[in-house]
Design a protein around this motif. Structure first.
Motif, mmCIF file in Angstrom:
data_model
loop_
_atom_site.group_PDB
_atom_site.id
_atom_site.type_symbol
_atom_site.label_atom_id
_atom_site.label_comp_id
_atom_site.label_asym_id
_atom_site.label_seq_id
_atom_site.Cartn_x
_atom_site.Cartn_y
_atom_site.Cartn_z
ATOM 1 N N PHE A 22 -2.725 1.889 -4.378
ATOM 2 C CA PHE A 22 -2.630 3.286 -3.967
ATOM 3 C C PHE A 22 -3.779 3.575 -3.007
ATOM 4 C CE2 PHE A 22 -0.508 3.421 -8.169
ATOM 5 C CZ PHE A 22 0.740 3.855 -7.738
ATOM 6 N N VAL A 23 -3.429 3.808 -1.746
ATOM 7 C CA VAL A 23 -4.442 3.978 -0.708
ATOM 8 C C VAL A 23 -5.310 5.194 -0.965
ATOM 9 C CG1 VAL A 23 -4.809 4.284 1.767
ATOM 10 C CG2 VAL A 23 -2.940 2.848 0.953
ATOM 11 N N CYS A 24 -4.725 6.247 -1.486
ATOM 12 C CA CYS A 24 -5.489 7.470 -1.733
ATOM 13 C C CYS A 24 -6.632 7.209 -2.706
ATOM 14 C CB CYS A 24 -4.581 8.566 -2.280
ATOM 15 S SG CYS A 24 -3.693 8.116 -3.778
ATOM 16 N N GLU A 25 -6.399 6.344 -3.709
ATOM 17 C CA GLU A 25 -7.440 6.050 -4.677
ATOM 18 C C GLU A 25 -8.545 5.219 -4.038
ATOM 19 O OE1 GLU A 25 -5.487 4.216 -7.928
ATOM 20 O OE2 GLU A 25 -4.687 6.089 -8.712
ATOM 21 N N GLN A 26 -8.183 4.281 -3.128
ATOM 22 C CA GLN A 26 -9.196 3.505 -2.430
ATOM 23 C C GLN A 26 -10.076 4.409 -1.592
ATOM 24 O OE1 GLN A 26 -7.257 0.436 -0.128
ATOM 25 N NE2 GLN A 26 -7.595 -1.074 -1.734
ATOM 26 N N ALA A 27 -9.447 5.359 -0.886
ATOM 27 C CA ALA A 27 -10.209 6.260 -0.032
ATOM 28 C C ALA A 27 -11.153 7.115 -0.858
ATOM 29 C CB ALA A 27 -9.260 7.154 0.784
ATOM 30 N N ARG A 80 0.828 -1.203 0.000
ATOM 31 C CA ARG A 80 0.000 0.000 0.000
ATOM 32 C C ARG A 80 0.862 1.253 0.000
ATOM 33 N NH1 ARG A 80 -4.338 -1.812 4.684
ATOM 34 N NH2 ARG A 80 -5.095 -3.707 3.647
ATOM 35 N N LEU A 81 0.577 2.134 -0.946
ATOM 36 C CA LEU A 81 1.298 3.396 -1.048
ATOM 37 C C LEU A 81 0.327 4.548 -0.859
ATOM 38 C CD1 LEU A 81 3.757 2.880 -4.036
ATOM 39 C CD2 LEU A 81 4.120 2.454 -1.609
ATOM 40 N N ARG A 82 0.712 5.500 -0.028
ATOM 41 C CA ARG A 82 -0.098 6.697 0.207
ATOM 42 C C ARG A 82 0.523 7.820 -0.606
ATOM 43 N NH1 ARG A 82 -3.308 10.354 0.780
ATOM 44 N NH2 ARG A 82 -4.380 10.951 2.697
ATOM 45 N N THR A 83 -0.058 8.137 -1.753
ATOM 46 C CA THR A 83 0.577 9.104 -2.669
ATOM 47 C C THR A 83 0.023 10.504 -2.448
ATOM 48 O OG1 THR A 83 -1.050 8.577 -4.381
ATOM 49 C CG2 THR A 83 1.022 7.359 -4.423
ATOM 50 N N ARG A 84 0.570 11.186 -1.495
ATOM 51 C CA ARG A 84 0.200 12.586 -1.267
ATOM 52 C C ARG A 84 0.692 13.466 -2.404
ATOM 53 N NH1 ARG A 84 1.354 10.597 3.865
ATOM 54 N NH2 ARG A 84 -0.218 11.038 5.453
#
Length: 216
Positions: free
Chosen positions: A199-204, A77-81
């Motif tokens: 990509f965690v941001c996309e899941q959120a 899991r990557l958090r792409t800020r």
């Protein structure tokens, strides 16, 4: 430690500094070790000062939000800020994607707190309540680390807010695409064949859009 490798130093013509959480520099011994490895406080003012001085900035965008990868062993899991990309756009600095294979297997994380409380501490206090356990409890497991360097994403320097937003969106999309390509082309070679990049941001974002749709 990769950044002290002669092989990597040959790739860059400018000096570099890596960023570390502000809390690191308030803890004795950890502060000295971080400074020894070239780390500085990851504040916006520090980043801007380094970029104005022509220094390469090494950043781990995911931070604490990527620690949950241990909960899903088949996922990375990557958090792409986008904050670091916005700074790159404002200063006209290219973004170079990198990925290290092996880190997920170096230690196992265990949290003594209930998940809700651990999540609160992570989100509100920006601290991790998990312990890293390895060989003899305190030593990492013997696994190889392999650093893969992607293609740099060119950046067009902008100052107008609207232009900055458009350029940030473009660079962010290319950054994620290059990370995905870097992961897929190397995962079998370095033991990640059964894992997928998420990509965690996309899941959120998907979850938020679903909730809004249901509410409507």
């Amino acid at each position: 430690m990769f950044w002290h490798s002669p092989k990597l130093e040959k790739c860059f013509t400018r000096p570099w500094r890596m960023l570390a959480a502000s809390v690191v520099f308030r803890i004795p011994l950890m502060r000295e070790l971080s400074l020894l490895f070239g780390a500085v406080d990851a504040s916006r003012a520090t980043c801007e000062r380094l970029l104005r001085a022509g220094v390469n900035v090494v950043v781990w965008p995911g931070g604490l939000d990527e620690a949950s990868s241990a909960d899903a062993p088949d996922e990375v899991r990557l958090r792409t800020r986008t904050g670091f990309i916005r700074l790159a756009v404002q200063h006209g600095t290219p973004v170079l994607p990198m990925f290290v294979f092996g880190e997920l297997d170096a230690v196992r994380t265990v949290s003594p707190l209930p998940s809700a409380l651990a999540h609160f501490c992570q989100k509100k206090l920006r601290i991790s309540t998990a312990f890293a356990i390895g060989r003899f409890l305190v030593m990492p497991f013997r696994v190889p680390f392999n650093l893969c360097v992607g293609k740099p994403v060119p950046v067009k320097q902008c100052s107008e807010p609207a232009a900055v937003d458009l350029e940030v969106a473009r660079v962010h999309a290319e950054y994620k695409a290059e990370l995905q390509a870097l992961f897929e082309s190397n995962k079998k070679q370095f033991g990640y064949a059964d894992r997928k990049l998420v990509f965690v941001c996309e899941q959120a974002g998907t979850g938020e859009r679903t909730k809004k749709a249901k509410a409507a």
